[in-house]
Design a protein around this motif. Sequence first.
Motif, PDB file in Angstrom:
ATOM      1  N   THR A 159      34.060  47.241  51.768  1.00  0.00           N
ATOM      2  CA  THR A 159      33.812  48.188  52.205  1.00  0.00           C
ATOM      3  C   THR A 159      33.481  48.404  53.519  1.00  0.00           C
ATOM      4  N   VAL A 160      32.984  47.180  54.081  1.00  0.00           N
ATOM      5  CA  VAL A 160      32.556  47.193  55.504  1.00  0.00           C
ATOM      6  C   VAL A 160      33.726  46.602  56.518  1.00  0.00           C
ATOM      7  N   GLY A 161      35.128  46.293  55.823  1.00  0.00           N
ATOM      8  CA  GLY A 161      36.165  46.132  56.586  1.00  0.00           C
ATOM      9  C   GLY A 161      36.336  44.598  56.819  1.00  0.00           C
ATOM     10  N   SER A 162      35.508  43.872  55.984  1.00  0.00           N
ATOM     11  CA  SER A 162      35.708  42.300  56.073  1.00  0.00           C
ATOM     12  C   SER A 162      37.009  41.997  55.190  1.00  0.00           C
ATOM     13  N   ALA A 163      37.489  40.661  55.838  1.00  0.00           N
ATOM     14  CA  ALA A 163      38.715  40.072  55.092  1.00  0.00           C
ATOM     15  C   ALA A 163      38.211  39.285  53.943  1.00  0.00           C
ATOM     16  N   LEU A 164      38.878  39.095  52.843  1.00  0.00           N
ATOM     17  CA  LEU A 164      38.312  38.042  52.054  1.00  0.00           C
ATOM     18  C   LEU A 164      39.383  36.740  52.043  1.00  0.00           C
ATOM     19  N   ASN A 165      38.412  35.982  51.801  1.00  0.00           N
ATOM     20  CA  ASN A 165      39.169  34.402  51.636  1.00  0.00           C
ATOM     21  C   ASN A 165      39.837  34.230  50.628  1.00  0.00           C
ATOM     22  N   ALA A 166      40.687  33.093  50.121  1.00  0.00           N
ATOM     23  CA  ALA A 166      41.542  32.683  49.321  1.00  0.00           C
ATOM     24  C   ALA A 166      40.658  32.693  47.915  1.00  0.00           C
ATOM     25  N   PRO A 167      39.623  32.058  47.813  1.00  0.00           N
ATOM     26  CA  PRO A 167      38.927  32.018  46.461  1.00  0.00           C
ATOM     27  C   PRO A 167      38.645  33.448  46.088  1.00  0.00           C
ATOM     28  N   GLU A 168      38.043  34.390  46.936  1.00  0.00           N
ATOM     29  CA  GLU A 168      37.661  35.550  46.761  1.00  0.00           C
ATOM     30  C   GLU A 168      39.024  36.770  46.325  1.00  0.00           C
ATOM     31  N   LEU A 169      40.060  36.492  46.969  1.00  0.00           N
ATOM     32  CA  LEU A 169      41.186  37.222  46.472  1.00  0.00           C
ATOM     33  C   LEU A 169      41.607  36.723  45.150  1.00  0.00           C
ATOM     34  N   LEU A 170      41.404  35.403  44.753  1.00  0.00           N
ATOM     35  CA  LEU A 170      42.038  34.737  43.451  1.00  0.00           C
ATOM     36  C   LEU A 170      40.904  35.227  42.377  1.00  0.00           C
ATOM     37  N   SER A 171      39.621  35.326  42.909  1.00  0.00           N
ATOM     38  CA  SER A 171      38.777  36.008  41.570  1.00  0.00           C
ATOM     39  C   SER A 171      39.033  37.475  41.264  1.00  0.00           C
ATOM     40  N   VAL A 172      39.543  38.418  42.372  1.00  0.00           N
ATOM     41  CA  VAL A 172      39.883  39.590  42.214  1.00  0.00           C
ATOM     42  C   VAL A 172      41.404  39.617  41.078  1.00  0.00           C
ATOM     43  N   CYS A 173      42.215  38.696  41.484  1.00  0.00           N
ATOM     44  CA  CYS A 173      43.395  38.485  40.693  1.00  0.00           C
ATOM     45  C   CYS A 173      43.172  38.066  39.200  1.00  0.00           C
ATOM     46  N   SER A 174      42.129  37.190  38.963  1.00  0.00           N
ATOM     47  CA  SER A 174      41.797  36.984  37.832  1.00  0.00           C
ATOM     48  C   SER A 174      41.314  38.008  36.900  1.00  0.00           C
ATOM     49  N   LEU A 175      40.579  38.767  37.535  1.00  0.00           N
ATOM     50  CA  LEU A 175      40.089  39.920  36.861  1.00  0.00           C
ATOM     51  C   LEU A 175      40.950  40.992  36.505  1.00  0.00           C
ATOM     52  N   LEU A 176      42.142  41.263  37.173  1.00  0.00           N
ATOM     53  CA  LEU A 176      43.017  42.053  37.017  1.00  0.00           C
ATOM     54  C   LEU A 176      44.005  41.359  35.950  1.00  0.00           C
ATOM     55  N   GLU A 177      44.260  40.242  36.032  1.00  0.00           N
ATOM     56  CA  GLU A 177      45.081  39.316  35.151  1.00  0.00           C
ATOM     57  C   GLU A 177      44.545  39.749  33.818  1.00  0.00           C
ATOM     58  N   ASN A 178      43.274  39.207  33.597  1.00  0.00           N
ATOM     59  CA  ASN A 178      42.746  39.493  32.405  1.00  0.00           C
ATOM     60  C   ASN A 178      42.532  40.879  31.870  1.00  0.00           C
ATOM     61  N   THR A 179      42.322  41.862  32.735  1.00  0.00           N
ATOM     62  CA  THR A 179      42.185  43.029  32.483  1.00  0.00           C
ATOM     63  C   THR A 179      43.842  43.348  31.837  1.00  0.00           C
ATOM     64  N   GLY A 180      44.628  42.864  32.169  1.00  0.00           N
ATOM     65  CA  GLY A 180      46.040  43.311  31.581  1.00  0.00           C
ATOM     66  C   GLY A 180      46.086  42.500  30.212  1.00  0.00           C
ATOM     67  N   ARG A 181      45.693  41.439  29.941  1.00  0.00           N
ATOM     68  CA  ARG A 181      45.488  40.692  28.836  1.00  0.00           C
ATOM     69  C   ARG A 181      44.799  41.541  27.725  1.00  0.00           C
ATOM     70  N   VAL A 182      43.719  42.087  28.363  1.00  0.00           N
ATOM     71  CA  VAL A 182      42.720  42.808  27.315  1.00  0.00           C
ATOM     72  C   VAL A 182      43.407  44.147  26.845  1.00  0.00           C
ATOM     73  N   LYS A 183      43.940  44.728  27.847  1.00  0.00           N
ATOM     74  CA  LYS A 183      44.801  46.125  27.635  1.00  0.00           C
ATOM     75  C   LYS A 183      45.905  45.735  26.707  1.00  0.00           C
ATOM     76  N   ALA A 184      46.544  44.649  26.916  1.00  0.00           N
ATOM     77  CA  ALA A 184      47.708  44.372  25.944  1.00  0.00           C
ATOM     78  C   ALA A 184      47.283  44.248  24.501  1.00  0.00           C
ATOM     79  N   TYR A 185      46.078  43.480  24.333  1.00  0.00           N
ATOM     80  CA  TYR A 185      45.382  43.237  22.992  1.00  0.00           C
ATOM     81  C   TYR A 185      45.217  44.623  22.228  1.00  0.00           C
ATOM     82  N   SER A 186      44.562  45.595  23.100  1.00  0.00           N
ATOM     83  CA  SER A 186      44.472  46.829  22.525  1.00  0.00           C
ATOM     84  C   SER A 186      45.820  47.622  22.095  1.00  0.00           C
ATOM     85  N   ARG A 187      46.903  47.750  22.992  1.00  0.00           N
ATOM     86  CA  ARG A 187      48.172  48.273  22.610  1.00  0.00           C
ATOM     87  C   ARG A 187      48.471  47.569  21.144  1.00  0.00           C
ATOM     88  N   SER A 188      48.803  46.220  21.209  1.00  0.00           N
ATOM     89  CA  SER A 188      49.117  45.485  20.014  1.00  0.00           C
ATOM     90  C   SER A 188      48.334  45.989  18.796  1.00  0.00           C
TER      91      SER A 188
END
Length: 334
Positions: A105-134
């Motif tokens: 929010t203050v314009g900082s760039a994220l490092n690789a571990p931080e970006l991977l943490s965001v990615c993990s959240l989104l991937e897990n979100t996808g798995r949870v959403k798929a669980y709901s659909r099935s």
Amino acid sequence: MFFCISCVTQKSTESTEVTKRSNYSNNEQKAYKALEYYKIIDLLTDKASSPMGKDLCRKLTPSTDIEEIRSMQLQTHDALARLFKKGGISFGSVKDIRGTLKRLTVGSALNAPELLSVCSLLENTGRVKAYSRSDRDDGMTDSLDGMFAALEPLTPLSTEIRRCILSEDEISDDASSTLRQIRRSIKATNDRIHTQLSSLVAGSARNYLQDSVITMRDGRYCIPVKAEYKGQVPGMIHDQSATGSTLFIEPMAVVKLNNDIRELELKEQKEIEVILASLSQQVAAELEAIHADLSIMVQLDFIFARAALAMDMNASEPVFNTEGRSGFARPVIH
């Protein structure tokens, strides 16, 4: 025996122990101890799979709001029905990335571990959403449908992060064409340095060396020269052995190539920063959705922890009233 783990609500306490000592009167604490309330909180915490979900469990206190109680009980009931039908669901990779998102929010760039943490959240979100659909192929609806429907996996974003970042310490060559070209140049220059030094080690400088090896000192390729022969191998001295008998010399023949390597490495680092900044901007553009995903995932972890505990305890669903009547039993039976 029955127990309503949903009859609690989150307060701004730091832990169950803090709650015990400061939020309740002595009589209340005695009542909770008699009911083994704190043991239930510990059991519930064990059922949550994410750190933030466990934190919610630890911060539970009893509620007297009948509507809130009924709402939470319905959530627990519906989660339990899903567990019986579909089986368990894990929220284990949901990390607390609120600090990471705040930096964006203050314009900082994220490092690789931080970006991977965001990615993990989104991937897990996808798995949870798929669980709901099935899980909802029967056309039925329940109180959790809205939460599942609100999840946004942002698959293109997580895919792009995975494409560019191989691990916390490694950026993919394919993250950009510029990075690929720079690394090709680094490899080609390294090969030229090794060729020249190998020629020296096996040829003209062989008799002056302590060992026939190529080594690194201060990020520069060197060869170990016997101190008494330092004048026979023109170059820059970067280090010496503990005894002083060996000097690590960068032969003049490879000084320019070593300089070229250093320049290319600086370009590589600059290009990596460009790549991380670009990914950070893409994440920043989806901040609202990512914040919502994090909040919903933690709440779902909390809800399914209650359901999992109810399943383990073979608990019965209580009927609530506002008339002061109670059939409450001790929740933990030894």
